[in-house]
Design a protein around this motif. Structure first.
Motif, PDB file in Angstrom:
ATOM      1  N   ARG A  12       0.839  -1.192   0.000  1.00 19.97           N
ATOM      2  CA  ARG A  12       0.000   0.000   0.000  1.00 19.97           C
ATOM      3  C   ARG A  12       0.881   1.252   0.000  1.00 19.97           C
ATOM      4  NH1 ARG A  12      -2.762   3.746   3.207  1.00 19.97           N
ATOM      5  NH2 ARG A  12      -1.674   3.347   5.136  1.00 19.97           N
ATOM      6  N   VAL A  13       0.527   2.190  -0.871  1.00 18.76           N
ATOM      7  CA  VAL A  13       1.234   3.469  -0.912  1.00 18.76           C
ATOM      8  C   VAL A  13       0.672   4.336   0.216  1.00 18.76           C
ATOM      9  CG1 VAL A  13       1.653   5.535  -2.288  1.00 18.76           C
ATOM     10  CG2 VAL A  13       1.567   3.304  -3.400  1.00 18.76           C
ATOM     11  N   PRO A  14       1.546   4.854   1.080  1.00 15.20           N
ATOM     12  CA  PRO A  14       1.032   5.655   2.202  1.00 15.20           C
ATOM     13  C   PRO A  14       0.385   6.954   1.723  1.00 15.20           C
ATOM     14  CG  PRO A  14       3.439   5.709   2.139  1.00 15.20           C
ATOM     15  CD  PRO A  14       2.997   4.746   1.082  1.00 15.20           C
ATOM     16  N   SER A  15      -0.700   7.311   2.385  1.00 17.13           N
ATOM     17  CA  SER A  15      -1.383   8.569   2.058  1.00 17.13           C
ATOM     18  C   SER A  15      -0.554   9.732   2.589  1.00 17.13           C
ATOM     19  CB  SER A  15      -2.775   8.590   2.682  1.00 17.13           C
ATOM     20  OG  SER A  15      -2.665   8.722   4.087  1.00 17.13           O
ATOM     21  N   ASP A  16      -0.901  10.926   2.126  1.00 17.13           N
ATOM     22  CA  ASP A  16      -0.221  12.117   2.625  1.00 17.13           C
ATOM     23  C   ASP A  16      -0.417  12.263   4.131  1.00 17.13           C
ATOM     24  OD1 ASP A  16       0.713  12.809   0.110  1.00 17.13           O
ATOM     25  OD2 ASP A  16      -1.006  14.093  -0.323  1.00 17.13           O
ATOM     26  N   ALA A  17      -1.630  11.976   4.600  1.00 17.38           N
ATOM     27  CA  ALA A  17      -1.906  12.071   6.041  1.00 17.38           C
ATOM     28  C   ALA A  17      -1.037  11.086   6.818  1.00 17.38           C
ATOM     29  CB  ALA A  17      -3.390  11.834   6.311  1.00 17.38           C
ATOM     30  N   ASP A  18      -0.873   9.868   6.268  1.00 20.35           N
ATOM     31  CA  ASP A  18      -0.005   8.874   6.915  1.00 20.35           C
ATOM     32  C   ASP A  18       1.437   9.371   6.976  1.00 20.35           C
ATOM     33  OD1 ASP A  18      -2.186   7.148   7.126  1.00 20.35           O
ATOM     34  OD2 ASP A  18      -1.638   6.021   5.312  1.00 20.35           O
ATOM     35  N   LEU A  19       1.898   9.941   5.863  1.00 21.01           N
ATOM     36  CA  LEU A  19       3.274  10.450   5.817  1.00 21.01           C
ATOM     37  C   LEU A  19       3.487  11.584   6.817  1.00 21.01           C
ATOM     38  CD1 LEU A  19       3.878  10.432   1.963  1.00 21.01           C
ATOM     39  CD2 LEU A  19       4.879   8.874   3.652  1.00 21.01           C
ATOM     40  N   LEU A  20       2.499  12.461   6.923  1.00 19.83           N
ATOM     41  CA  LEU A  20       2.618  13.563   7.890  1.00 19.83           C
ATOM     42  C   LEU A  20       2.656  13.040   9.320  1.00 19.83           C
ATOM     43  CD1 LEU A  20       0.371  16.413   6.479  1.00 19.83           C
ATOM     44  CD2 LEU A  20       2.825  16.451   6.816  1.00 19.83           C
ATOM     45  N   ALA A  21       1.815  12.064   9.615  1.00 20.91           N
ATOM     46  CA  ALA A  21       1.815  11.495  10.968  1.00 20.91           C
ATOM     47  C   ALA A  21       3.165  10.858  11.284  1.00 20.91           C
ATOM     48  CB  ALA A  21       0.681  10.475  11.103  1.00 20.91           C
TER      49      ALA A  21
ATOM     50  N   ALA B  76       6.045  11.620   9.840  1.00 18.73           N
ATOM     51  CA  ALA B  76       7.032  12.707   9.924  1.00 18.73           C
ATOM     52  C   ALA B  76       6.935  13.415  11.267  1.00 18.73           C
ATOM     53  CB  ALA B  76       6.830  13.696   8.775  1.00 18.73           C
ATOM     54  N   ALA B  77       5.717  13.598  11.757  1.00 22.12           N
ATOM     55  CA  ALA B  77       5.535  14.241  13.064  1.00 22.12           C
ATOM     56  C   ALA B  77       6.172  13.412  14.174  1.00 22.12           C
ATOM     57  CB  ALA B  77       4.049  14.452  13.350  1.00 22.12           C
ATOM     58  N   ALA B  78       6.232  12.109  13.955  1.00 14.00           N
ATOM     59  CA  ALA B  78       6.865  11.221  14.933  1.00 14.00           C
ATOM     60  C   ALA B  78       8.373  11.116  14.710  1.00 14.00           C
ATOM     61  CB  ALA B  78       6.229   9.828  14.854  1.00 14.00           C
ATOM     62  N   GLY B  79       8.902  11.842  13.718  1.00  9.89           N
ATOM     63  CA  GLY B  79      10.348  11.863  13.506  1.00  9.89           C
ATOM     64  C   GLY B  79      10.848  10.944  12.407  1.00  9.89           C
ATOM     65  N   ASP B  80       9.970  10.363  11.618  1.00 10.01           N
ATOM     66  CA  ASP B  80      10.364   9.449  10.540  1.00 10.01           C
ATOM     67  C   ASP B  80      10.881  10.261   9.349  1.00 10.01           C
ATOM     68  OD1 ASP B  80      10.510   7.681   8.362  1.00 10.01           O
ATOM     69  OD2 ASP B  80       8.807   6.495   9.079  1.00 10.01           O
ATOM     70  N   ARG B  81      12.200  10.292   9.203  1.00 15.13           N
ATOM     71  CA  ARG B  81      12.824  11.094   8.139  1.00 15.13           C
ATOM     72  C   ARG B  81      12.471  10.566   6.755  1.00 15.13           C
ATOM     73  NH1 ARG B  81      18.019  14.250   7.967  1.00 15.13           N
ATOM     74  NH2 ARG B  81      18.431  14.454   5.749  1.00 15.13           N
ATOM     75  N   ALA B  82      12.408   9.250   6.596  1.00 15.83           N
ATOM     76  CA  ALA B  82      12.094   8.672   5.286  1.00 15.83           C
ATOM     77  C   ALA B  82      10.685   9.080   4.848  1.00 15.83           C
ATOM     78  CB  ALA B  82      12.221   7.147   5.336  1.00 15.83           C
TER      79      ALA B  82
ATOM     80  N   ARG C 295       9.218  14.940  -1.614  1.00 14.02           N
ATOM     81  CA  ARG C 295       9.311  14.638  -3.047  1.00 14.02           C
ATOM     82  C   ARG C 295       7.939  14.669  -3.717  1.00 14.02           C
ATOM     83  NH1 ARG C 295      13.135  10.954  -1.215  1.00 14.02           N
ATOM     84  NH2 ARG C 295      11.682   9.221  -1.355  1.00 14.02           N
ATOM     85  N   ARG C 296       6.923  14.304  -2.991  1.00  9.74           N
ATOM     86  CA  ARG C 296       5.566  14.288  -3.538  1.00  9.74           C
ATOM     87  C   ARG C 296       5.010  15.700  -3.732  1.00  9.74           C
ATOM     88  NH1 ARG C 296       1.413  10.304  -0.544  1.00  9.74           N
ATOM     89  NH2 ARG C 296       2.922   8.767  -1.292  1.00  9.74           N
ATOM     90  N   HIS C 297       5.411  16.666  -2.895  1.00  8.01           N
ATOM     91  CA  HIS C 297       4.746  17.970  -2.901  1.00  8.01           C
ATOM     92  C   HIS C 297       5.627  19.176  -3.221  1.00  8.01           C
ATOM     93  CE1 HIS C 297       0.885  16.514  -1.518  1.00  8.01           C
ATOM     94  NE2 HIS C 297       1.538  15.722  -0.699  1.00  8.01           N
ATOM     95  N   ALA C 298       6.921  19.079  -3.103  1.00  9.80           N
ATOM     96  CA  ALA C 298       7.785  20.258  -3.248  1.00  9.80           C
ATOM     97  C   ALA C 298       7.722  20.866  -4.645  1.00  9.80           C
ATOM     98  CB  ALA C 298       9.228  19.914  -2.895  1.00  9.80           C
ATOM     99  N   VAL C 299       7.684  20.043  -5.672  1.00  7.44           N
ATOM    100  CA  VAL C 299       7.708  20.570  -7.038  1.00  7.44           C
ATOM    101  C   VAL C 299       6.439  21.356  -7.346  1.00  7.44           C
ATOM    102  CG1 VAL C 299       7.735  19.939  -9.477  1.00  7.44           C
ATOM    103  CG2 VAL C 299       9.308  18.834  -7.897  1.00  7.44           C
ATOM    104  N   TRP C 300       5.268  20.776  -7.056  1.00 12.52           N
ATOM    105  CA  TRP C 300       4.031  21.506  -7.383  1.00 12.52           C
ATOM    106  C   TRP C 300       3.875  22.746  -6.531  1.00 12.52           C
ATOM    107  CZ3 TRP C 300       0.313  22.790  -4.006  1.00 12.52           C
ATOM    108  CH2 TRP C 300       0.086  21.988  -2.892  1.00 12.52           C
TER     109      TRP C 300
END
Length: 179
Positions: free
Chosen positions: A2-11, A13-19, A26-31
């Motif tokens: 399963r590809v993680p959702s943006d909300a999953d990635l933010l959660a 990242a908030a817990a310190g997951d650098r990856a 990478r998903r959002h910086a360009v746009w």
């Protein structure tokens, strides 16, 4: 897998997951960069704003997302407000105005520059302050932040038709007060 959702990635990242944060970046910086460059011709300023936006997310800002709407709208709101703040900080020397005038080949200010100047110095600021909070929120989202009707609807938690109606009422009230 399963590809993680943006909300999953933010959660994560908030817990310190650098990856997870790197995937989100990478998903959002360009746009985000492209949309902000559409609003501002100063590429270095836009690059700084994008960097500040993502640094804020990495340093605890990701924890502020409440999983109550579109992550892209939430991120756009943060980035566009940071751009507005940066433009205001840089307006003392009218650096942006001169750059935009050079790019356009004439010395007249753009409509966006006139609105921002009016927000800071003119009757528009008072007229905006006299709008009801609901109308002011729609004007903030659609005009100052540059969100589409759909993005503003997600951000404000109201139907798109309500955004359109409130925008129309706000324009009518502003026209009456500024005429």
């Amino acid at each position: 897998m399963r590809v993680p959702s943006d909300a999953d990635l933010l959660a994560l990242a908030a817990a310190g997951d650098r990856a997870a944060f790197e995937v989100f970046y990478r998903r959002h910086a360009v746009w985000l960069t492209l949309r902000l460059r559409y609003r501002c011709a100063d590429e270095s300023l836009v690059d700084d704003v994008v960097q500040e936006t993502f640094l804020d997310l990495w340093h605890g800002g990701a924890a502020r997302y409440r999983d109550e709407g579109d992550v892209a709208g939430w991120l756009w709101r943060i980035g566009s407000r940071r751009l507005i703040d940066a433009l205001r900080r840089n307006s003392s020397g009218h650096r942006l105005g001169r750059l935009l005038a050079r790019l356009r080949g004439r010395d007249e200010p753009s409509a966006e520059e006139q609105v921002l100047h009016g927000v800071e110095h003119g009757d528009l600021a008072g007229a905006l302050a006299r709008l009801s909070p609901e109308l002011r929120a729609v004007v903030q989202a659609t005009v100052l932040d540059g969100l589409t009707t759909a993005e503003a609807a997600v951000l404000l938690g109201i139907p798109p038709g309500t955004v359109k109606t409130r925008a129309m009422r706000a324009r009518r009230q502003l026209r009456q007060e500024l005429a």
